[in-house]
Design an enzyme around this catalytic site. Sequence first.
Site, short mmCIF file in Angstrom:
data_model
loop_
_atom_site.label_atom_id
_atom_site.label_comp_id
_atom_site.label_asym_id
_atom_site.label_seq_id
_atom_site.Cartn_x
_atom_site.Cartn_y
_atom_site.Cartn_z
N GLY A 1 -4.79 4.62 16.64
CA GLY A 1 -4.86 3.42 17.48
C GLY A 1 -5.99 2.53 17.00
N LEU B 1 -12.34 5.82 8.74
CA LEU B 1 -12.60 7.24 8.97
C LEU B 1 -13.25 7.32 10.36
CD1 LEU B 1 -12.80 10.21 7.95
CD2 LEU B 1 -15.08 9.65 7.14
N HIS C 1 2.97 6.91 5.67
CA HIS C 1 3.81 5.99 6.46
C HIS C 1 4.28 4.76 5.69
CE1 HIS C 1 -0.36 4.98 8.38
NE2 HIS C 1 -0.16 4.14 7.40
N LYS D 1 -15.62 1.75 8.81
CA LYS D 1 -14.58 0.87 8.31
C LYS D 1 -15.07 0.13 7.07
CE LYS D 1 -11.55 -1.09 11.11
NZ LYS D 1 -10.38 -0.28 11.44
N SER E 1 -6.35 7.60 19.48
CA SER E 1 -5.27 7.91 18.54
C SER E 1 -4.50 9.09 19.14
CB SER E 1 -5.83 8.27 17.18
OG SER E 1 -6.54 7.19 16.62
N ASP F 1 0.86 -1.19 0.00
CA ASP F 1 0.00 0.00 0.00
C ASP F 1 0.89 1.24 0.00
OD1 ASP F 1 -2.09 1.69 -0.03
OD2 ASP F 1 -2.98 1.01 1.87
N HIS G 1 4.06 4.38 13.51
CA HIS G 1 2.93 4.68 12.63
C HIS G 1 1.58 4.23 13.17
CE1 HIS G 1 2.43 0.55 11.42
NE2 HIS G 1 1.69 0.83 10.38
N MET H 1 -9.92 0.92 17.10
CA MET H 1 -11.18 1.68 17.06
C MET H 1 -11.86 1.80 18.43
SD MET H 1 -13.50 -1.01 14.99
CE MET H 1 -13.49 -2.75 15.39
#
Lengths: 477, 141
Positions: A375, A204, A325, A476, A381, A94, A400, A377
């Site tokens: 972090g 998100l 990242h 998600k 974070s 990715d 990351h 869910m």
Amino acid sequence: MRIKLEKIDDNRWIIPKTGSMRVPGMIFSSQELIDEVLDGESITQVANVSTLPGIVGYSIAMPDIHWGYGFPIGGVAAFRMEDGIVSPGGVGYDINCGCRLMTTGLMADDIKPMIRDIVLALYRDIPLGVGKGGEIRLSKKEGEMVATLGASWATKQGYGNKDDLIRTEERGVMSGADPDLLSERAVKRGVDQLGTLGSGNHFLEIQVVDEIYDSKTADLFNLHKGGVTLFLHTGSRGFGHQICDDFLKRMSENPQITGLPDRQLACAPIESDAGKRYLAAMACAANYAWANRQVLMHLAHESMMKALGTTPVVLRMSLLYDVSHNIVKMEQHNVDNRKALLCVHRKGATRAFPPGHETLLDIFRETGQPVLIPGDMGTCSYVLAGDYGSMDKSFGSSCHGAGRTLSRSIAIKKAQGRSIQKELEEKGIFVQAGGRHTLKEEMPEAYKDVSKVVDAVHNAGLARKIARLRPLGVIKG
Amino acid sequence: MERDFSYTLLSHTADLGMIVKGDSCEGLFRNAGMALTDIMILSKGPMPGVKKEISIKGNDLPDLMVKWLSEILYLFEGEHLITTEIVVNQLSRSSISSTLITGDFDSRYHEVLREIKAVTYHQVDVREDSGIWTARIIFDL
């Protein structure tokens, strides 16, 4: 075989140089976290990377290190331009997977009663990927524009505005991209995946700022306790995956560097034709990823406005920063007290340039570069800022994320008979997921404690804690 | 339709792998392709079948397996075609030719269970023991 580590201090462990290792390995961690990875293959992968030609300093791993392909995830390695290599496996499938954080003018207490409606609206308006595609269909010409212009292609189409570009690493575009080098397959996989979130650990989140560690920097970052933020994690989708796959196969079929300890470490000299071609193709994927996050931010903005029945002036959503990242960059670093241009691979590691770094924009010159650490869910974070130690210790890099601790199949077994969605709702987190296995595979217990990972990089002087963000709603794939 | 292949999901911290078996090398490649589709897609209805001839070359059996599965993954990701049946017409240590029955992805009848980014070479293994062929493949998710 268990590799013996030497403890330097409470935050650093060395893998001594033995056998074909060209440099030692260096793992940033804590006593608690290092114990979790001692028996795993990721330590061997750090040692394997140190055998690659032209590597400088150390083969580095961050506290969120875990088993990757060839390079460990959480790995950083820098190579000399003249005799070093570039490796698709040192970036990952990715390409330019990364994070983007948006601040808003909303307060969490005001939107909590509507959180379900907001999440459902975002879930409806944010395309997840294959089978749940978005509106964008790129023609060949448009695909080439995305691959060369990056996020600025998106702003020119009306997705967000050009002020967002200065708050994106590299201003959202990597130079040297050459779409002519891409396979037909890569182009095809990119046609309908721009503006889609993807599945797995991509997400998100609507969050609340629930702890401030450095109020001066937090103010400059527009982070205020109780304020609402949006955190986006995604990458270059099938377009980038195919480019990595194509070049890994090409490099392993026509190896210029032989005797590698792992097939996934396939690489080519930076200055070789194969190396240059990979870098030009990688830049296309990096640009696609920046455009993707730019489009998704815009879609989230429109969706939030609709769900709340409000205006841009009230919502005041603005980009704090966009970090990559999974990427290779050419950067100036000190080597033996002299400046040298190096080819820095970050695979599951975030750039963390400190205050005063010459490449930082004025807005971050005083604070250091924002470092966004997602972090799981169910927990939190973090927003960090690059710290002074990062340049000398880790080629200006930080961790990351949390890093997985359970495999997906074990996570599914552990989640049997449970409703992860309900458990999260009891914690005040409303979640919507596309795939039927996603919530089980991504449940909080599947990840390391991100707070421990962040403390380790903070204590090592790589990036300092600015604020903690707690999820209120999650989408998600 | 009743499934005539089986596989075991493999624990890998970051991603997902599978162990798949066959009573011949041809059967192994066929079952691996079917298993990949099964990991990615849940099919809830009938679909029209369109034949597709696929031929691939590789350096050895593990390389061939990675390329073969990459092809099936690409058909879904790039062409939005779901592979529903596989006939292996010819197989050697360095090449495979096959006939795939495929159908268009239709979100009314198909659910994407997992998005797979790539088929990796990480710990890839293809072996035969007492007439049973086994492969281990790890996917990047």
